[in-house]
Design an enzyme around this catalytic site. Structure first.
Site, PDB file in Angstrom:
ATOM      1  N   ARG A  88     -23.619  62.965  55.800  1.00 36.49           N
ATOM      2  CA  ARG A  88     -24.134  64.338  55.853  1.00 36.49           C
ATOM      3  C   ARG A  88     -25.594  64.362  56.297  1.00 36.49           C
ATOM      4  O   ARG A  88     -26.136  65.432  56.540  1.00 36.49           O
ATOM      5  CB  ARG A  88     -24.086  64.987  54.477  1.00 36.49           C
ATOM      6  CG  ARG A  88     -22.716  65.375  53.953  1.00 36.49           C
ATOM      7  CD  ARG A  88     -22.224  66.664  54.583  1.00 36.49           C
ATOM      8  NE  ARG A  88     -21.810  67.721  53.680  1.00 36.49           N
ATOM      9  CZ  ARG A  88     -20.646  67.811  53.070  1.00 36.49           C
ATOM     10  NH1 ARG A  88     -19.747  66.865  53.184  1.00 36.49           N
ATOM     11  NH2 ARG A  88     -20.367  68.857  52.325  1.00 36.49           N
ATOM     12  N   ARG A 127     -10.786  80.712  50.937  1.00 31.68           N
ATOM     13  CA  ARG A 127     -10.534  79.557  50.082  1.00 31.68           C
ATOM     14  C   ARG A 127     -11.023  79.830  48.658  1.00 31.68           C
ATOM     15  O   ARG A 127     -10.424  79.382  47.684  1.00 31.68           O
ATOM     16  CB  ARG A 127     -11.264  78.342  50.659  1.00 31.68           C
ATOM     17  CG  ARG A 127     -10.912  77.042  50.004  1.00 31.68           C
ATOM     18  CD  ARG A 127     -11.456  75.878  50.787  1.00 31.68           C
ATOM     19  NE  ARG A 127     -12.879  75.697  50.565  1.00 31.68           N
ATOM     20  CZ  ARG A 127     -13.633  74.788  51.192  1.00 31.68           C
ATOM     21  NH1 ARG A 127     -13.097  74.006  52.109  1.00 31.68           N
ATOM     22  NH2 ARG A 127     -14.904  74.655  50.928  1.00 31.68           N
ATOM     23  N   ARG A 133     -12.676  77.215  44.110  1.00 28.58           N
ATOM     24  CA  ARG A 133     -13.708  76.177  44.047  1.00 28.58           C
ATOM     25  C   ARG A 133     -15.018  76.808  43.624  1.00 28.58           C
ATOM     26  O   ARG A 133     -15.407  77.849  44.154  1.00 28.58           O
ATOM     27  CB  ARG A 133     -13.874  75.554  45.443  1.00 28.58           C
ATOM     28  CG  ARG A 133     -13.502  74.100  45.478  1.00 28.58           C
ATOM     29  CD  ARG A 133     -13.575  73.593  46.886  1.00 28.58           C
ATOM     30  NE  ARG A 133     -14.950  73.356  47.323  1.00 28.58           N
ATOM     31  CZ  ARG A 133     -15.249  72.652  48.396  1.00 28.58           C
ATOM     32  NH1 ARG A 133     -14.314  72.117  49.127  1.00 28.58           N
ATOM     33  NH2 ARG A 133     -16.507  72.477  48.746  1.00 28.58           N
ATOM     34  N   ARG A 144     -24.787  76.370  52.013  1.00 31.36           N
ATOM     35  CA  ARG A 144     -24.161  75.179  52.585  1.00 31.36           C
ATOM     36  C   ARG A 144     -24.168  75.205  54.106  1.00 31.36           C
ATOM     37  O   ARG A 144     -24.313  74.167  54.756  1.00 31.36           O
ATOM     38  CB  ARG A 144     -22.735  75.014  52.041  1.00 31.36           C
ATOM     39  CG  ARG A 144     -22.749  74.416  50.631  1.00 31.36           C
ATOM     40  CD  ARG A 144     -21.371  74.116  50.129  1.00 31.36           C
ATOM     41  NE  ARG A 144     -20.659  75.344  49.830  1.00 31.36           N
ATOM     42  CZ  ARG A 144     -19.365  75.521  50.026  1.00 31.36           C
ATOM     43  NH1 ARG A 144     -18.632  74.580  50.523  1.00 31.36           N
ATOM     44  NH2 ARG A 144     -18.814  76.677  49.712  1.00 31.36           N
TER      45      ARG A 144
HETATM   46  P1  AMP Z   1     -17.270  69.063  50.736  1.00 28.31           P
HETATM   47  O1  AMP Z   1     -16.022  69.045  49.927  1.00 28.31           O
HETATM   48  O2  AMP Z   1     -17.338  67.937  51.748  1.00 28.31           O
HETATM   49  O3  AMP Z   1     -17.568  70.394  51.349  1.00 28.31           O
HETATM   50  O4  AMP Z   1     -18.475  68.768  49.708  1.00 28.31           O
HETATM   51  C1  AMP Z   1     -18.753  69.621  48.621  1.00 28.31           C
HETATM   52  C2  AMP Z   1     -20.153  69.334  48.080  1.00 28.31           C
HETATM   53  O5  AMP Z   1     -20.214  67.955  47.640  1.00 28.31           O
HETATM   54  C3  AMP Z   1     -21.284  69.470  49.085  1.00 28.31           C
HETATM   55  O6  AMP Z   1     -21.749  70.796  49.170  1.00 28.31           O
HETATM   56  C4  AMP Z   1     -22.327  68.533  48.496  1.00 28.31           C
HETATM   57  O7  AMP Z   1     -22.986  69.120  47.364  1.00 28.31           O
HETATM   58  C5  AMP Z   1     -21.483  67.394  47.958  1.00 28.31           C
HETATM   59  N1  AMP Z   1     -21.271  66.319  48.975  1.00 28.31           N
HETATM   60  C6  AMP Z   1     -20.097  65.924  49.519  1.00 28.31           C
HETATM   61  N2  AMP Z   1     -20.280  64.907  50.388  1.00 28.31           N
HETATM   62  C7  AMP Z   1     -21.616  64.646  50.386  1.00 28.31           C
HETATM   63  C8  AMP Z   1     -22.451  63.715  51.076  1.00 28.31           C
HETATM   64  N3  AMP Z   1     -21.940  62.840  51.962  1.00 28.31           N
HETATM   65  N4  AMP Z   1     -23.783  63.751  50.827  1.00 28.31           N
HETATM   66  C9  AMP Z   1     -24.311  64.618  49.935  1.00 28.31           C
HETATM   67  N5  AMP Z   1     -23.591  65.522  49.264  1.00 28.31           N
HETATM   68  C10 AMP Z   1     -22.257  65.548  49.480  1.00 28.31           C
END
Ligand code: AMP
Length: 187
Positions: A88, A127, A133, A144
């Site tokens: 990320r 969603r 969620r 985000r």
């Molecule tokens: P996602 O399901 O990929 O949208 O991730 C949900 C949340 O998890 C994000 O908004 C971040 O807070 C955290 N997150 C997931 N992957 C990462 C990553 N590689 N680096 C930092 N935070 C992450």
């Protein structure tokens, strides 16, 4: 093969990543899913991550990189892995390049899912109703998307520099997009 799926929140990384990983016969790893499970189970990792996730912020790189090292050391990941939601940040990408190089590997391909911003917001709000969620509320969604533009979008240039980006139009039905993904990514 080490394959990353890159795209904004709501671009379909999870859905498309699962289908593509099955097609390629490699495990799919979603850092977001692992973090949500850790939060649910109240583990130390979950306790560290929860506040950041609820605010729509990224979990600190050192926390995530500990998790990634564990995954890459696991027996299942030895033939390769498809990662969605990681890296990320450019710092995470540089770190995983070093970790893979130590193991004689590299990021082979990056599939970039491209979706219009308006569609992203609609999908994320949809969603929120369906899956409930806790980070799918309008304030966190805006946050985000901003975090993606500021911290994650620069990865496209980083990986373009390595010549590994495959751009995939992420609008349309799940099946149509998956077909494009499979064409874009070489097995
Ligand atoms: P996602 O399901 O990929 O949208 O991730 C949900 C949340 O998890 C994000 O908004 C971040 O807070 C955290 N997150 C997931 N992957 C990462 C990553 N590689 N680096 C930092 N935070 C992450």
């Amino acid at each position: 093969m080490y394959l990353m799926i890159l795209g904004a929140p709501g671009s379909g990384k999870g859905t498309q990543g699962k289908l593509l990983a099955d097609h390629l016969g490699i495990p799919q790893v979603s850092t977001g899913e692992l973090l949500r499970a850790a939060v649910k189970n109240g583990t130390p990792l979950g306790r560290q991550a929860k506040g950041f996730m609820d605010q729509g912020l990224l979990v600190p790189d050192d926390v995530i990189l500990g998790l990634i090292r564990e995954i890459l050391d696991s027996a299942e990941a030895q033939r390769g892995v498809l990662m969605d939601g990681f890296p990320r940040t450019v710092a995470q990408a540089e770190a995983v390049d070093r970790i893979l190089a130590e193991r004689g590997g590299r990021v082979d391909q990056v599939a970039l899912l491209e979706v219009d911003e308006e569609e992203l917001v609609q999908r994320l709000l949809g969603r929120a109703t369906k899956e409930g969620r806790s980070d799918d509320n309008l304030q966190s969604i805006r946050q985000r998307l901003m975090v993606y533009q500021e911290q994650t979008a620069p990865l496209v240039a980083y990986y373009d520099g390595q010549g590994v980006v495959r751009r995939v139009a992420g609008m349309g039905s799940v099946e149509e997009i998956q077909e494009r993904m499979q064409k874009a990514v070489r097995a």
